[in-house]
Design a protein around this motif. Structure first.
Motif, PDB file in Angstrom:
ATOM      1  N   CYS A  79     -45.308  19.604   7.645  1.00 10.03           N
ATOM      2  CA  CYS A  79     -46.190  18.695   6.896  1.00 10.03           C
ATOM      3  C   CYS A  79     -46.945  19.453   5.810  1.00 10.03           C
ATOM      4  O   CYS A  79     -47.069  18.973   4.674  1.00 10.03           O
ATOM      5  CB  CYS A  79     -47.165  18.018   7.851  1.00 10.03           C
ATOM      6  SG  CYS A  79     -46.386  17.160   9.238  1.00 10.03           S
TER       7      CYS A  79
ATOM      8  N   GLN B 111     -46.567  19.017   1.652  1.00  6.58           N
ATOM      9  CA  GLN B 111     -47.709  18.706   0.810  1.00  6.58           C
ATOM     10  C   GLN B 111     -47.921  19.777  -0.252  1.00  6.58           C
ATOM     11  O   GLN B 111     -48.148  19.474  -1.437  1.00  6.58           O
ATOM     12  CB  GLN B 111     -48.966  18.560   1.672  1.00  6.58           C
ATOM     13  CG  GLN B 111     -50.212  18.148   0.909  1.00  6.58           C
ATOM     14  CD  GLN B 111     -50.126  16.727   0.373  1.00  6.58           C
ATOM     15  OE1 GLN B 111     -49.230  15.979   0.740  1.00  6.58           O
ATOM     16  NE2 GLN B 111     -51.050  16.362  -0.508  1.00  6.58           N
TER      17      GLN B 111
ATOM     18  N   ASN C 299     -44.973  19.633  -2.881  1.00  7.41           N
ATOM     19  CA  ASN C 299     -45.041  18.443  -3.735  1.00  7.41           C
ATOM     20  C   ASN C 299     -46.107  18.610  -4.816  1.00  7.41           C
ATOM     21  O   ASN C 299     -45.874  18.269  -5.987  1.00  7.41           O
ATOM     22  CB  ASN C 299     -45.339  17.205  -2.893  1.00  7.41           C
ATOM     23  CG  ASN C 299     -44.118  16.697  -2.147  1.00  7.41           C
ATOM     24  OD1 ASN C 299     -42.995  16.842  -2.619  1.00  7.41           O
ATOM     25  ND2 ASN C 299     -44.337  16.100  -0.985  1.00  7.41           N
TER      26      ASN C 299
ATOM     27  N   SER D  30     -39.372  19.503  -4.942  1.00 10.04           N
ATOM     28  CA  SER D  30     -39.837  18.363  -4.158  1.00 10.04           C
ATOM     29  C   SER D  30     -38.799  17.954  -3.111  1.00 10.04           C
ATOM     30  O   SER D  30     -39.152  17.587  -1.977  1.00 10.04           O
ATOM     31  CB  SER D  30     -40.153  17.189  -5.084  1.00 10.04           C
ATOM     32  OG  SER D  30     -40.627  16.079  -4.369  1.00 10.04           O
TER      33      SER D  30
ATOM     34  N   ASN E   5     -39.336  17.728   1.011  1.00 11.59           N
ATOM     35  CA  ASN E   5     -39.299  16.452   1.724  1.00 11.59           C
ATOM     36  C   ASN E   5     -38.061  16.267   2.597  1.00 11.59           C
ATOM     37  O   ASN E   5     -38.084  15.427   3.507  1.00 11.59           O
ATOM     38  CB  ASN E   5     -39.375  15.298   0.722  1.00 11.59           C
ATOM     39  CG  ASN E   5     -40.698  15.282  -0.018  1.00 11.59           C
ATOM     40  OD1 ASN E   5     -41.760  15.231   0.589  1.00 11.59           O
ATOM     41  ND2 ASN E   5     -40.651  15.349  -1.334  1.00 11.59           N
TER      42      ASN E   5
END
Length: 235
Positions: free
Chosen positions: A53, A57, A60, A102, A106
């Motif tokens: 997680c 973050q 991104n 990104s 993800n």
């Protein structure tokens, strides 16, 4: 005196560097990564919660800052007189690099490997192409300003060459199943890419700020004076 825009690439480089090492530290502490079995890839450190997680973050937000840096560089080169087609040719690999970053964040390696590898290709290989094009542009376009010390161009050449060598070594060593050595090359290549983004601070040092200008299209052109009079009378 450097403008505030020069802080963006510096903060980007520091942010991205801190991101991968923080995730590495968390993975080691919670024993998701066992260093006795070998040095891990960056993506492996960010594959399992809770660090996955944090990894997503951080990357991104880093990708968003990198995209903004590429766009600022595009407008700077445009203002310096670089032709539009050439400028766009240089811009798109940079934006694809940010997209790949990104995607890596993800689509974790253990969940969606093909998409993750596609993102890694964009982030590392296409990202390295972006910096090569930036370097070649400084030689192709005559009279292009070169902010900073004269040795900055030589430093960029050395970083691009070393990064290319590390990426090739990473792929070859991975093919030879020398995973720890390949992972070390990956970490080193990532650090060099972050450093090259950070060097844009030298180019942005001559910028005091930026402004947004909107140009209406033909369908949004001002109404004819006669029509405006008719509308005012009707109201």
């Amino acid at each position: 005196m450097w403008g505030y825009l020069s802080l963006l690439p510096i903060f980007l480089a520091l942010w991205a560097t801190a991101a991968i090492w923080i995730v590495f530290g968390i993975a080691v502490i919670n024993r998701t990564v066992d260093l006795s079995e070998g040095f891990p890839y960056i993506s492996f450190c960010g594959s399992y919660p809770p660090q996955s997680c944090i990894f997503g973050q951080f990357l991104n937000m880093g990708a968003a800052m990198a995209a903004w840096t590429c766009i600022l560089r595009y407008h700077q080169l445009r203002d310096w007189g670089v032709r539009t087609w050439l400028n766009q040719l240089v811009l798109w690999p940079g934006l694809l690099c940010t997209l790949g970053t990104s995607m890596v964040a993800n689509f974790q390696e253990k969940n969606q490997l093909p998409t993750h590898l596609a993102g890694a290709f964009l982030a590392f290989i296409v990202g390295n192409v972006y910096f090569w094009l930036q370097l070649l542009l400084s030689w192709w376009v005559k009279g292009l300003p070169q902010p900073g010390a004269p040795w900055i161009r030589q430093l960029r050449l050395a970083l691009c060459s070393l990064c290319t060598g590390l990426i090739v070594a990473m792929i070859v060593l991975h093919t030879w199943t020398l995973r720890s050595a390949s992972a070390i090359c990956e970490w080193a290549a990532a650090m060099l890419l972050f450093l090259q983004f950070g060097l844009f601070a030298v180019d942005f040092s001559c910028l005091e700020g930026c402004s947004l200008c909107l140009h209406p299209g033909p369908s949004l052109s001002p109404r004819p004076a006669a029509l405006q009079v008719q509308l005012s009378q009707a109201l």
